[in-house]
Design an enzyme around this catalytic site. Sequence first.
Site, PDB file in Angstrom:
ATOM      1  N   CYS A 172       1.024  -1.153   0.036  1.00 33.68           N
ATOM      2  CA  CYS A 172      -0.129  -0.290  -0.282  1.00 33.68           C
ATOM      3  C   CYS A 172       0.616   1.681   0.193  1.00 33.68           C
ATOM      4  O   CYS A 172       1.756   2.031  -1.353  1.00 33.68           O
ATOM      5  CB  CYS A 172      -1.027   0.187   1.369  1.00 33.68           C
ATOM      6  SG  CYS A 172      -2.344   1.396   0.671  1.00 33.68           S
ATOM      7  N   SER A 216      -7.727   0.439   0.853  1.00 30.85           N
ATOM      8  CA  SER A 216      -8.335   1.712   1.698  1.00 30.85           C
ATOM      9  C   SER A 216      -7.213   2.598   1.979  1.00 30.85           C
ATOM     10  O   SER A 216      -5.601   2.197   2.491  1.00 30.85           O
ATOM     11  CB  SER A 216      -8.078   1.031   3.013  1.00 30.85           C
ATOM     12  OG  SER A 216      -8.272   1.814   4.038  1.00 30.85           O
ATOM     13  N   HIS A 223      -4.553  -4.155   0.378  1.00 32.50           N
ATOM     14  CA  HIS A 223      -4.551  -5.193   2.449  1.00 32.50           C
ATOM     15  C   HIS A 223      -4.587  -5.907   2.033  1.00 32.50           C
ATOM     16  O   HIS A 223      -5.341  -7.047   2.527  1.00 32.50           O
ATOM     17  CB  HIS A 223      -4.542  -4.195   3.109  1.00 32.50           C
ATOM     18  CG  HIS A 223      -3.994  -2.462   3.406  1.00 32.50           C
ATOM     19  ND1 HIS A 223      -3.234  -2.345   4.280  1.00 32.50           N
ATOM     20  CD2 HIS A 223      -4.369  -1.902   2.800  1.00 32.50           C
ATOM     21  CE1 HIS A 223      -2.770  -1.206   3.460  1.00 32.50           C
ATOM     22  NE2 HIS A 223      -3.388  -0.559   3.371  1.00 32.50           N
ATOM     23  N   GLU A 263      -3.406  -8.370   3.479  1.00 33.38           N
ATOM     24  CA  GLU A 263      -2.993  -8.554   5.043  1.00 33.38           C
ATOM     25  C   GLU A 263      -4.281  -8.572   6.028  1.00 33.38           C
ATOM     26  O   GLU A 263      -4.254  -9.056   7.395  1.00 33.38           O
ATOM     27  CB  GLU A 263      -1.795  -8.218   5.241  1.00 33.38           C
ATOM     28  CG  GLU A 263      -2.154  -7.073   6.050  1.00 33.38           C
ATOM     29  CD  GLU A 263      -2.076  -6.019   5.425  1.00 33.38           C
ATOM     30  OE1 GLU A 263      -2.154  -4.835   5.621  1.00 33.38           O
ATOM     31  OE2 GLU A 263      -2.008  -6.595   3.814  1.00 33.38           O
TER      32      GLU A 263
END
Length: 309
Positions: free
Chosen positions: A142, A192, A235, A237
């Site tokens: 990101c 995000s 993301h 994760e």
Amino acid sequence: MPIRVFDELPAVNFLRNENVFVMTSSRASTQEIRSLKVLILNLMPKKIETENQFLRLLSNSPLQVDIQLLRIDSRESKNTPAEHLNNFYCNFEDIQHDNFDGLVVTGAPLSLVDFHDVVFWPQIDRVLHWARDHVTSTLFVCWAVQAALNILYGIPKMTRQQKLAGVYQHHLLKPHALLTRGFDETFLAPHSRNADFPTAMIRQHTDLEILAESDEAGAYLFASHDKRLAFVTGHPEYDALTLASEYHRDRENGLNPSLPVNYFLQDNPDLTPKASWRSHGHLLVANWLNYYVYQITPYDLRRMNPTLE
């Protein structure tokens, strides 16, 4: 790949409760194999939460991974106890003469901040240039992707008009690439970010190979041909509830955020969302560890002096 961590790290019990195999240093010392040394540069404010997320993904493979946590921001943390940072994190000066098989650079909530206004910008610049000679392969996530593209390729910050938030469908461009081995032809992954990563920009200004993209989110996964650099703009994760936490936080702060796309059940923020990207995240990180780290790193790290050329 069982991850090897300090016995006292909070993530040990957290991940074991999720049926994730975690090997403590005391147990790992009895195995006569060379573990992979992976450095995690954690730039997120809630460091323990981020540790749990990345350690979960790094844990699911047959070899040992020896984890070292790194911080480059010396300011007092508002979200992580000082005792935790002192016990489990090192400073760059502690490891600058060491070599590592892999480096993970996490995201950071800085996509609306000019690069040179980022307090630790000189430090991250130093780490990325240091990694050229001291790390076999680096995985950027990101905001770290945006920072690395600027530092390594001179690409200026690009910002979306509206924040990208939600779970988006992606499709493979290079299904036979090692990093995407075993991927479904289409898959879901959360985003995000305010940062923008148009596919055309990556192709025009770098020699990186784009492996997967999204019609809505742009370039998602790209990498250097020598496997030294891998970039993930989303993301994978994230926990199931991370996007929900961010959405409710922004609402409480009066930011009037849009509802994350394809996330809440029936688009109702009062209903508990489910993770639809977990298997993708595990496979992506496992492929990076296997094909970009384990398969090309030297057995004796003292002999490593890789370059980007």
